[in-house]
Scaffold this active site. Sequence first.
Site, short mmCIF file in Angstrom:
data_model
loop_
_atom_site.label_atom_id
_atom_site.label_comp_id
_atom_site.label_asym_id
_atom_site.label_seq_id
_atom_site.Cartn_x
_atom_site.Cartn_y
_atom_site.Cartn_z
N TYR A 106 -7.53 -6.55 7.43
CA TYR A 106 -7.45 -7.26 6.15
C TYR A 106 -8.69 -7.13 5.27
CZ TYR A 106 -9.98 -11.08 8.55
OH TYR A 106 -10.89 -11.83 9.24
N SER A 119 -14.04 0.36 0.70
CA SER A 119 -13.11 -0.50 -0.04
C SER A 119 -12.64 0.15 -1.33
CB SER A 119 -13.78 -1.83 -0.38
OG SER A 119 -12.94 -2.59 -1.23
N HIS A 129 -11.84 -1.45 -3.80
CA HIS A 129 -12.44 -2.24 -4.88
C HIS A 129 -13.74 -1.59 -5.37
CE1 HIS A 129 -9.78 -5.72 -5.07
NE2 HIS A 129 -9.65 -5.60 -3.76
N ASP A 132 -6.98 -7.42 -7.40
CA ASP A 132 -6.11 -8.40 -6.76
C ASP A 132 -5.57 -9.30 -7.87
OD1 ASP A 132 -6.87 -7.31 -4.35
OD2 ASP A 132 -8.32 -8.89 -3.90
N GLU A 183 -0.39 -6.68 1.66
CA GLU A 183 -1.19 -7.39 0.66
C GLU A 183 -0.45 -7.36 -0.67
OE1 GLU A 183 -5.20 -5.86 0.44
OE2 GLU A 183 -5.72 -6.72 2.39
N HIS A 192 -2.61 -6.92 -3.95
CA HIS A 192 -3.56 -5.81 -4.14
C HIS A 192 -2.86 -4.63 -4.82
CE1 HIS A 192 -7.18 -3.45 -2.81
NE2 HIS A 192 -6.33 -2.47 -3.02
#
Length: 167
Positions: A72, A79, A81, A88, A135, A138
């Site tokens: 997770y 990442s 991100h 998100d 997710e 995401h």
Amino acid sequence: DNRTYLLSGNAAFAAEALIREMRANGFDGVSITSAYRSYERQKELYDTYFANEKAAHPDFTDEQIKELVLTYSAYPGTSEHQTGLACDMHNLSSAKQKFGNTFEGKWLAENAWKFGFILRYAEDKMDITGGIIYEPWHFRYVGRSHAKYMYDNNLCLEEYIEYLNNK
């Protein structure tokens, strides 16, 4: 939420358009809750999750804890991100899988591709996406033509890259 979240160029414009469309459809509560993260921020998150899991599972080895956390949270430096292409989006106090069952979550999963975003970690793709759990909050920007193809053919990013490599 008046915080500012960073995304890369086209991803930022696409996210703004997606948010405007959500608002036009009555989804006032859905917002971006996370976007670009620095290496340092990702390390901070990962280390916190690791410590929390270690406390919750004192009999686990560090390797078992790492395997659990990686379902997770990405290891710092890996990442999505950190690319500025992922964000998100949800309307909960924190990201939870139940968002995928809400009307807003279903709308996002069915419409994000129109703005170049894909639901990055689908419920039925965990074995393909490196063990990352479902997710529903995401989303990853890939551009509209890529997102449309992936949506139409139910492909995750790994499957799409394999398809492109074998084309």
